[in-house]
Design a protein around this motif. Structure first.
Motif, short mmCIF file in Angstrom:
data_model
loop_
_atom_site.label_atom_id
_atom_site.label_comp_id
_atom_site.label_asym_id
_atom_site.label_seq_id
_atom_site.Cartn_x
_atom_site.Cartn_y
_atom_site.Cartn_z
N UNK A 31 0.84 -1.20 0.00
CA UNK A 31 0.00 0.00 0.00
C UNK A 31 0.87 1.26 0.00
N UNK A 32 1.98 1.23 0.78
CA UNK A 32 2.89 2.37 0.79
C UNK A 32 3.52 2.58 -0.59
N UNK A 33 3.84 1.48 -1.27
CA UNK A 33 4.42 1.59 -2.61
C UNK A 33 3.43 2.15 -3.62
N UNK A 34 2.15 2.06 -3.32
CA UNK A 34 1.13 2.64 -4.20
C UNK A 34 0.88 4.09 -3.85
N UNK A 35 0.73 4.37 -2.56
CA UNK A 35 0.30 5.70 -2.13
C UNK A 35 1.43 6.73 -2.30
N UNK A 36 2.65 6.39 -1.93
CA UNK A 36 3.74 7.37 -1.95
C UNK A 36 4.07 7.84 -3.37
N UNK A 37 4.29 6.94 -4.36
CA UNK A 37 4.52 7.45 -5.71
C UNK A 37 3.31 8.19 -6.29
#
Length: 247
Positions: A31-37
């Motif tokens: 989820x972090x790899x989706x939200x941050x970029x």
């Protein structure tokens, strides 16, 4: 802001994030790899959220295949238990499937981040200067970049010419029969352009051993170092946060 960075720096950072997304089997980190970029694209690149959602559709469908396979087609799947009355969402198969689903979208988001913030011409010039990309390959990529929009323009001109000949307005979207009829003319156009490009490259003395100067090559700056350090630190913190939550 993001487009001013060196493409090599962005590629290095994206490879680190992609590697982490593949190796870390944790839904929170995915989820972090989706939200941050996605937030970086929206805030710093002014990318439309609707465009991001549209670009994520193929990756979501690909991830949905992982999810359904994990739920229904595993040998040790808990599908029979769900049919007996247990909740499907509490099974290990669902947890693994969701992680694979999010991983597909995360890899797509990171790839889209690089694609939307990088000029293709600048990327090729950077690879030629810093990664020793052969000139023949680099100039071939430049020729392909010029050919793709010309192919679309040529196809549109063919459709308009056929519509004028038949006396009917062209359809907004070509049908399968019309698309099939355009394949051979467009292939002939591409072959002619490729032949002319090859002759032009030979006429200009393009050889692998000759000295060459690459104009407008991207340079490394302080912003590249800051971006790389921040991205690596955020990636490490995201991994650490996910691990601490699991404990």
């Amino acid at each position: 802001m993001l487009k001013a960075l060196n493409p090599i720096t962005k590629l290095f950072v994206c490879i680190i994030w992609l590697t982490a997304a593949v190796l870390v089997f944790d839904a929170r980190f995915q989820v972090a790899c989706i939200v941050i970029p996605a937030l970086a694209l929206i805030v710093f690149n002014r990318t439309s959220p609707l465009l991001l959602l549209a670009l994520m559709v193929p990756f979501a469908l690909f991830g949905l295949g992982f999810l359904t396979t994990s739920l229904l087609f595993r040998q040790e799947s808990d599908f029979a238990l769900r049919m007996a009355g247990e909740s499907l969402f509490a099974t290990p198969a669902f947890s693994a499937g969701i992680t694979l689903f999010l991983r597909a979208i995360a890899c797509g988001t990171i790839s889209v981040f690089f694609a939307l913030t990088t000029d293709p011409g600048a990327a090729v010039r950077a690879f030629m200067v810093y990664c020793r990309l052969p000139a023949r390959i680099g100039y071939s990529l430049f020729a392909a970049m010029q050919l793709v929009p010309d192919l679309a323009s040529e196809a549109q001109q063919m459709r308009l010419a056929r519509a004028m000949k038949s006396g009917r307005p062209p359809r907004r979207f070509p049908g399968p029969v019309e698309l099939f009829s355009l394949v051979i003319p467009l292939l002939a156009f591409a072959i002619r352009r490729a032949g002319r490009t090859a002759i032009a490259m030979e006429a200009r003395g393009l050889s692998p051993d000759a000295p060459r100067t690459v104009l407008n090559a991207p340079r490394f700056g302080r912003g590249d170092l800051i971006f790389a350090l921040v991205a690596i630190v955020v990636c490490g913190l995201s991994i650490g946060a996910g691990s601490s939550i699991l404990r």
